[in-house]
Write a protein that holds these residues in place. Sequence first.
Motif, PDB file in Angstrom:
ATOM      1  N   ASN A  70      -3.553  -2.657   3.214  1.00 41.64           N
ATOM      2  CA  ASN A  70      -3.942  -1.244   3.243  1.00 41.64           C
ATOM      3  C   ASN A  70      -3.217  -0.406   2.192  1.00 41.64           C
ATOM      4  N   LYS A 116      -6.839   2.101  -7.430  1.00 39.20           N
ATOM      5  CA  LYS A 116      -6.517   2.977  -6.303  1.00 39.20           C
ATOM      6  C   LYS A 116      -5.801   4.214  -6.843  1.00 39.20           C
ATOM      7  N   PRO A 137      -2.333   1.813  -0.686  1.00 33.39           N
ATOM      8  CA  PRO A 137      -3.278   2.647  -1.433  1.00 33.39           C
ATOM      9  C   PRO A 137      -2.923   2.873  -2.909  1.00 33.39           C
ATOM     10  N   GLN A 186      -2.992   5.662  -8.937  1.00 33.17           N
ATOM     11  CA  GLN A 186      -2.052   5.217  -9.963  1.00 33.17           C
ATOM     12  C   GLN A 186      -1.139   6.375 -10.361  1.00 33.17           C
ATOM     13  N   ASP A 235      -4.615   6.309   3.352  1.00 39.88           N
ATOM     14  CA  ASP A 235      -5.457   5.602   2.396  1.00 39.88           C
ATOM     15  C   ASP A 235      -5.711   6.438   1.134  1.00 39.88           C
ATOM     16  N   VAL A 236      -6.488   5.880   0.225  1.00 40.60           N
ATOM     17  CA  VAL A 236      -6.784   6.530  -1.055  1.00 40.60           C
ATOM     18  C   VAL A 236      -7.467   7.876  -0.837  1.00 40.60           C
ATOM     19  N   LYS A 237      -8.419   7.919   0.083  1.00 40.15           N
ATOM     20  CA  LYS A 237      -9.164   9.149   0.341  1.00 40.15           C
ATOM     21  C   LYS A 237      -8.237  10.278   0.775  1.00 40.15           C
TER      22      LYS A 237
END
Length: 402
Positions: A194, A201, A196, A203, A148-150
């Motif tokens: 999902n 989000k 990301p 880029q 994910d993004v995190k």
Amino acid sequence: MATIQAVLRRKPNKAGLFPIAIRVTKDRKSSFLFTGQYIEEKFWDSKFDRVRKSHRNSSRLNKLVAKKLSEANDRLIDSDTEGTGQSAKKIKNKIIGKTKLDFFQVSGIFLENILRRKKFDQHYNQEKRLNIFEAFLGRKQLSFVDLDVKLLKRFEAYLLYERKVAPRTAINYLMLIRTVYNLARKEYHVDDRNYPFGKGKIQIKFPESEKIGLNTDEIKLLETESDLTVAQNNAVNTWLISFYFAGIRVGDILKLKCSDFKDDRLYYRMGKNKKIVSLAVPEKAKKLLYQYTSMQQHNNDLVFPYLKGSNLNDDKQVTIRVKTITRNLNRRLEMVAEKLGIKKKLSMHIARHSFGNISGDRIPIQMLQKLYRHSSITTTVNYQSNFMHKETDDALEKVINF
């Protein structure tokens, strides 16, 4: 009743290879599950739905296809017990739901595809980056739900502040992860919810890279310095040949043969895009090249001795050797720069920047496009903008000189 069959899809990839897939058919409508394996069309036996024995990996591929068919049939039996009102697409989704691959499994397929295209340099770089990502995670499994993004922001911070990589290099890692994720979305039907990357989000934006070349005075130092070791002198000569031919890439220089020079012209095929290049041999280059070509016994001998003994038909071996040689050349060039008091970074790639720096805005952009061997004039304009300063310098002077 739904049917399941191994097939070779008719749409090839960029390398001209065709994907092996499992076709699910229900009510004359079909949906496909991709295995991630590609072969030439001639190796597929459509009569028996299998890879021909003439393919070097036929046994392994047929075992994989048999396994996928068995898994799909098991899921199909489970699906049929739930009722008959299911489409081919729904049945496929049920099959996929229990056989999804994780990130590193898909990245393995991605690397295999690169090897099939014989892009050994690209494979080396991408495999190294994936190994670093795996080391950062501390595990060999990663579901796409957890990617994910995190996590990606943590990885980017790790690259920038712990590994101390350049911002542009960090972007290359994120691009690789995005490429693998997109392969999973396209061929393994990973859920888009999902994903990301994109607006709001992660880029992908490349920072501007600094391109600084040597000036004429610094290049004259390289041309005239005599107090160098043999290894340093050879490194400088290799650099100068690159510069004299408008920044020819180091991999192409190392593979130059005496036979590539005809009627005072250089003819060679670029390793990067396979284009044929023809350039006049400048007088400076003639004198320097003579030091090497005069010692060769055969017309097919390499100009520079670095790849001597290598099998030039083995692309993988040559790629590894070129990387090692380039590192050694760059180390010697750094020593030369320090000895001559050149403050700028001196490497083989800087020869191309140096040509751009000196040409500046004095040569028509269309001519520079030919010299650089760029496919697009836009690429040349963007590249040369790093070195075209006269108009902005004049404008600045007009404003402040009162």
